[in-house]
Design a protein around this motif. Structure first.
Motif, PDB file in Angstrom:
ATOM      1  N   TRP A  98       0.734  -1.127   0.189  1.00 43.31           N
ATOM      2  CA  TRP A  98       0.137   0.167  -0.033  1.00 43.31           C
ATOM      3  C   TRP A  98       0.861   1.250   0.164  1.00 43.31           C
ATOM      4  O   TRP A  98       1.793   1.220   0.286  1.00 43.31           O
ATOM      5  N   VAL A  99       0.192   2.472  -0.355  1.00 44.54           N
ATOM      6  CA  VAL A  99       0.814   3.736  -0.263  1.00 44.54           C
ATOM      7  C   VAL A  99      -0.341   4.715  -0.019  1.00 44.54           C
ATOM      8  O   VAL A  99      -1.449   4.573  -0.296  1.00 44.54           O
ATOM      9  N   VAL A 100       0.193   5.455   0.956  1.00 45.05           N
ATOM     10  CA  VAL A 100      -0.663   6.701   1.527  1.00 45.05           C
ATOM     11  C   VAL A 100      -0.088   7.916   0.604  1.00 45.05           C
ATOM     12  O   VAL A 100       1.249   8.095   0.895  1.00 45.05           O
ATOM     13  N   THR A 101      -0.840   8.747   0.221  1.00 48.97           N
ATOM     14  CA  THR A 101      -0.130  10.229  -0.405  1.00 48.97           C
ATOM     15  C   THR A 101      -1.100  11.449   0.326  1.00 48.97           C
ATOM     16  O   THR A 101      -2.235  11.226   0.700  1.00 48.97           O
ATOM     17  N   GLY A 102      -0.500  12.330   0.143  1.00 47.68           N
ATOM     18  CA  GLY A 102      -1.180  13.725   0.688  1.00 47.68           C
ATOM     19  C   GLY A 102      -0.333  14.557   1.042  1.00 47.68           C
ATOM     20  O   GLY A 102       1.122  14.754   0.824  1.00 47.68           O
TER      21      GLY A 102
END
Length: 123
Positions: A98-102
């Protein structure tokens, strides 16, 4: 073994155990969103997105005034290829599948809370 030595050994094992924690894999965006919430990073109003090449599931959620992108992958290879294809325009927290961006400060907190790798885009 003396009590003091036993206490020192127990403390050392706890510290080593805490330092060796790895990021977990998640089955879906909802599970990743719950993990963010559990780590103290709000992930509200989860909105699923379309399946895309390399991405098995994606969604967005809000964390305060920030929007987070949540991306899940069938393999680390898919994740790595997705990251190479220009997805690194925002700060990223990278886990095994997974990846979380922001926004950088929110994503950095997410990386810390989920034992993930934190990275910022190249200038």
């Amino acid at each position: 073994m003396s009590r003091a030595a036993a206490a020192l050994l127990a403390t050392a094992l706890l510290v080593l155990g805490a330092c060796s924690q790895e990021a977990k894999t998640y089955e879906d965006a909802a599970s990743l969103a719950r993990a963010l919430d559990d780590a103290g990073i709000a992930c509200e109003s989860l909105e699923p997105g379309p399946r895309a090449e390399l991405v098995s599931e994606q969604a967005t959620c809000t964390s305060g005034e920030d929007e987070l992108g949540l991306y899940l992958f069938d393999s680390e290879g898919d994740r790595d290829n997705w990251l190479k294809l220009g997805a690194r325009i925002e700060a990223t927290a990278v886990g095994p599948n997974w990846v979380v961006t922001g926004e950088a400060s929110t994503v950095e907190r997410a990386a810390d809370g989920l034992n993930a790798t934190y990275d910022t885009p190249s200038s």
